[in-house]
Design an enzyme around this catalytic site. Structure first.
Site, mmCIF file in Angstrom:
data_model
loop_
_atom_site.group_PDB
_atom_site.id
_atom_site.type_symbol
_atom_site.label_atom_id
_atom_site.label_comp_id
_atom_site.label_asym_id
_atom_site.label_seq_id
_atom_site.Cartn_x
_atom_site.Cartn_y
_atom_site.Cartn_z
ATOM 1 N N GLY A 197 0.819 -1.214 0.000
ATOM 2 C CA GLY A 197 0.000 0.000 0.000
ATOM 3 C C GLY A 197 0.839 1.244 0.000
ATOM 4 N N PRO A 198 0.187 2.396 -0.218
ATOM 5 C CG PRO A 198 -1.345 3.943 -0.973
ATOM 6 C CD PRO A 198 -1.251 2.585 -0.409
ATOM 7 N N PRO A 199 2.535 4.843 1.160
ATOM 8 C CG PRO A 199 4.368 6.156 0.577
ATOM 9 C CD PRO A 199 3.130 5.564 0.023
ATOM 10 C CG HIS B 226 -5.906 32.813 -10.776
ATOM 11 N ND1 HIS B 226 -5.104 32.638 -11.869
ATOM 12 C CD2 HIS B 226 -6.048 31.585 -10.219
ATOM 13 C CE1 HIS B 226 -4.787 31.362 -11.984
ATOM 14 N NE2 HIS B 226 -5.347 30.705 -10.972
ATOM 15 C CD GLU B 227 -6.958 31.364 -6.233
ATOM 16 O OE1 GLU B 227 -7.666 30.363 -6.407
ATOM 17 O OE2 GLU B 227 -5.725 31.360 -6.463
HETATM 18 P P1 ADP Z 1 3.347 2.750 6.711
HETATM 19 O O1 ADP Z 1 4.127 1.702 7.388
HETATM 20 O O2 ADP Z 1 2.204 2.227 5.907
HETATM 21 O O3 ADP Z 1 4.144 3.736 5.923
HETATM 22 P P2 ADP Z 1 2.732 3.492 9.395
HETATM 23 O O4 ADP Z 1 2.130 2.238 9.852
HETATM 24 O O5 ADP Z 1 4.120 3.750 9.812
HETATM 25 O O6 ADP Z 1 2.629 3.631 7.833
HETATM 26 O O7 ADP Z 1 1.795 4.684 9.849
HETATM 27 C C1 ADP Z 1 2.283 5.894 10.324
HETATM 28 C C2 ADP Z 1 1.358 6.474 11.360
HETATM 29 O O8 ADP Z 1 0.133 6.876 10.777
HETATM 30 C C3 ADP Z 1 0.978 5.490 12.431
HETATM 31 O O9 ADP Z 1 1.890 5.492 13.477
HETATM 32 C C4 ADP Z 1 -0.385 5.972 12.870
HETATM 33 O O10 ADP Z 1 -0.271 6.975 13.852
HETATM 34 C C5 ADP Z 1 -0.953 6.607 11.628
HETATM 35 N N1 ADP Z 1 -1.874 5.695 10.929
HETATM 36 C C6 ADP Z 1 -1.725 5.256 9.679
HETATM 37 N N2 ADP Z 1 -2.748 4.462 9.329
HETATM 38 C C7 ADP Z 1 -3.548 4.371 10.393
HETATM 39 C C8 ADP Z 1 -4.775 3.686 10.654
HETATM 40 N N3 ADP Z 1 -5.371 2.926 9.736
HETATM 41 N N4 ADP Z 1 -5.323 3.814 11.876
HETATM 42 C C9 ADP Z 1 -4.734 4.570 12.811
HETATM 43 N N5 ADP Z 1 -3.589 5.242 12.618
HETATM 44 C C10 ADP Z 1 -2.995 5.158 11.431
#
Ligand code: ADP
Length: 608
Positions: free
Chosen positions: A220-222, A441-442
């Site tokens: 999944g995305p970051p 513009h806006e």
């Molecule tokens: P990834 O590993 O997918 O890049 P992380 O798991 O490190 O992302 O998520 C970073 C932070 O974002 C987590 O520590 C949490 O605080 C928040 N977060 C992300 N997704 C969720 C979710 N589904 N529910 C609650 N918190 C989330």
């Protein structure tokens, strides 16, 4: 508690103990040596006595001497009369004196009937001791010191400890995270629930003959919560959690990564049942047959992972989880059954998911009754979990800055804007003329959006500059979450995006650089309509582009010949021209309304 720390504590304690022991041994040796030397010295002094050569000659003449041993430097004299030692009874006293050049000595001794001789030096033992002291002892000392230092170094993970991964590996005995802490992502949780069950009681599965899965890939995305989910699995199953990032395996030296992998699996197997989590596995798991940029170290590391995965038996309950946002680059060998065969998609949250994430993160935050998380979720389409968590935190900080004790809806909206377009730049002073241009513009964007029935409603217009570069912007909030866009909606979007530039041209009869971002976005949409969505008359349903890195920037790659590419360009150009004409038409017809809103905006800066 951090296990690594635990180990370190133990190591420290052992080190201390070792040091104390060493010190004790050293101290005792030194003290004993001194004591023995002292005693010998004392005994020597008590049983021998130096006399002058005169006294010695007198003794010979008086007939008091029994024996004389003639040495190189001294004469040792044994008297006839047995003068008993006072301090050490039973031991005879001997005398000694220095050698004086006396040619008549032997005659004198002979005349006095004294037994005399000279000792033959023991050359063999002298040579032995010489070698011992000058060669063996120094080398022995050096060897001892070296081996001691090496032991220390390998323990501390220095030069000799390159292959150990304990320096960066992160172990948690209990993560303390459960599925409740992960909002949304219900499908992912459901698939992982099974895995938790395996870890709980692997027997249930092995008894029936089922093979337990070895690994699952979170894709999944970051920022969507992949790491969080992996931790939650460990937390739910109450097993230790080994976390390591893929990039940490790869070093400058070939073979280091592989040895780290071995080390990791060894440690994990000792602690099984447990979970190993490898973040960003694409750093090592890239397909091996890419001719360019092949990397020996990475390949070796990957091979080691593959063989370790084949090697361990799941009966103990060892499970590998890995996360990536580029699943398409992974080596097929990594994805085959028996390795990371389960793929769990952790995608960007939908409306409900976003509301849930906001709820989870606002648990510990005090909020007043104006707060409507649903509205915030609607305005943040496309945001991932970490963005939303960040927004809640920004809102809380904002409330504190403004001297309030609770967070209100306006704080939250402000935070959304901060995350999306940056902070307000209040100190930037724009010229009156520029402010006029920006506001027209806006207003152009906003008015055209309002006039078209397929466009999203406008929530806010502002001409306060932002730190991320925008001089002003229009915020849209959809009434409900959409998963599909119709062609009419996309057309309306194009017209809306180009309306800013159209307003500049109509009002000022000139154009500015302010539309660059609008143009970029409009072109992207128009191109996608032609190449991916089959929405152009000319090409119809032909797929001309495909999307790469779906979970990252989603860049498109062309699937067609060069001649077609230039035709696509002219098609896109035509669509943009049409959209621009339409925007100009709409604004010209509503010039009065535009002037009024723009005047108001220049005065108030923001309209909601
Ligand atoms: P990834 O590993 O997918 O890049 P992380 O798991 O490190 O992302 O998520 C970073 C932070 O974002 C987590 O520590 C949490 O605080 C928040 N977060 C992300 N997704 C969720 C979710 N589904 N529910 C609650 N918190 C989330």
């Amino acid at each position: 508690m951090d296990l690594n720390q635990n180990n370190q504590n133990k190591d420290n304690k052992n080190d201390k103990k070792n040091k104390q022991g060493m010190f004790f041994v050293l101290a005792t040796t030194i003290i004993t040596t001194f004591l023995v030397l002292g005693l010998l010295d004392f005994a020597g002094k008590a049983t021998t006595k130096e006399i002058s050569y005169n006294e010695f000659l007198n003794m010979v003449e008086e007939g008091e001497v029994a024996e004389v041993i003639i040495g190189d430097n001294q004469l040792t004299i044994k008297p006839k009369s047995e003068t008993e030692n006072v301090l050490l009874p039973g031991i005879e006293m001997t005398y000694y004196t220095g050698v004086v050049k006396d040619e008549k000595l032997t005659e004198r001794l002979d005349a006095a009937d004294v037994k005399f001789w000279s000792e033959i030096p023991d050359t063999a033992s002298a040579v032995f001791w010489n070698i011992m002291l000058s060669v063996v002892l120094p080398f022995g000392l050096i060897f001892f010191c070296m081996s001691y230092l090496m032991k220390k170094m390998s323990k501390g993970g220095g030069m000799m400890g390159i292959g150990k991964s304990n320096a960066k590996m992160y172990v948690q005995k209990e993560t303390g995270v459960t599925f409740k802490d992960v909002a949304g992502q219900d499908e992912a949780k459901e698939s992982l629930q099974e895995v938790v069950d395996f870890l709980h009681n692997p027997k249930k599965y092995t008894e029936i003959g089922a093979k337990l899965p070895k690994g699952a890939l979170l894709v999944g995305p970051p920022g969507t919560g992949k790491t969080l989910l992996a931790k939650a699995v460990a937390g739910e199953a109450h097993v230790p959690f080994f976390s390591v990032s893929g990039s940490e395996f790869v070093e400058m030296y070939v073979g280091v990564g592989a040895s780290r992998v071995r080390d990791l699996f060894k440690q994990a197997q000792a602690m099984a049942p447990c979970i190993i989590f490898i973040d960003e596995i694409d750093a090592i798991g890239k397909s091996r047959d890419t001719a360019l940029g092949s990397n020996d170290e990475r390949e070796q590391t990957l091979n080691q992972i593959l063989s370790e995965m084949d090697g361990f038996s799941t009966e103990k309950g060892l499970l590998l989880l890995a996360a990536t946002n580029r699943p398409e680059v992974l080596d097929p060998a990594l994805l085959r059954p028996g390795r990371f065969d389960r793929r769990i998609i952790v995608d960007k949250p939908d409306l409900k998911g976003r509301v849930d994430v906001l709820k989870v993160h606002s648990k510990g935050v005090k909020m007043d009754e104006t707060v409507d998380l649903e509205a915030i979720a609607l305005a943040t389409s496309g945001a991932v979990g970490s963005d939303l968590a960040n927004m809640i935190n920004e809102a809380a900080i904002n409330a504190v800055k403004n001297g309030r004790k609770v967070v209100s809806q306006s704080d939250l909206f402000e935070a959304v804007e901060v995350v999306l377009v940056g902070k307000e730049k209040k100190d930037r002073i724009m010229k009156q003329e520029e402010r006029r241009i920006v506001s027209y513009h806006e207003v152009g964007h906003a008015l055209v959006s309002a006039l078209q029935k397929d466009a999203e409603p406008v929530q806010k217009i502002t001409i306060v500059p932002r730190t991320m570069g925008a001089l002003g912007y229009v915020m849209h909030t959809p009434e409900e979450e959409k998963f599909l866009n119709t062609k009419a909606e996309l057309d309306a979007m194009l017209v809306g995006l180009l309306a800013g530039r159209a307003a500049e041209e109509i009002v000022f009869d000139t154009v500015t650089t302010g539309a660059s971002n609008d143009i970029e976005r409009a072109t992207k949409i128009a191109r996608a309509m032609v190449t991916q969505y089959g929405m152009s008359k000319k090409f119809g349903l032909m797929g001309l582009e495909s999307v790469q890195h779906r979970y990252l920037d989603g860049r498109a790659v062309m699937n067609c010949g060069e001649a077609t590419v230039s035709e696509i360009d002219s098609e896109v150009m035509q669509m943009l021209k049409d959209a621009y004409e339409e925007a100009k038409r709409l604004l010209s017809e509503n010039r009065e309304a535009m002037d009024k809103i723009a005047e108001y905006l220049i005065e108030k800066e923001t309209i909601t």
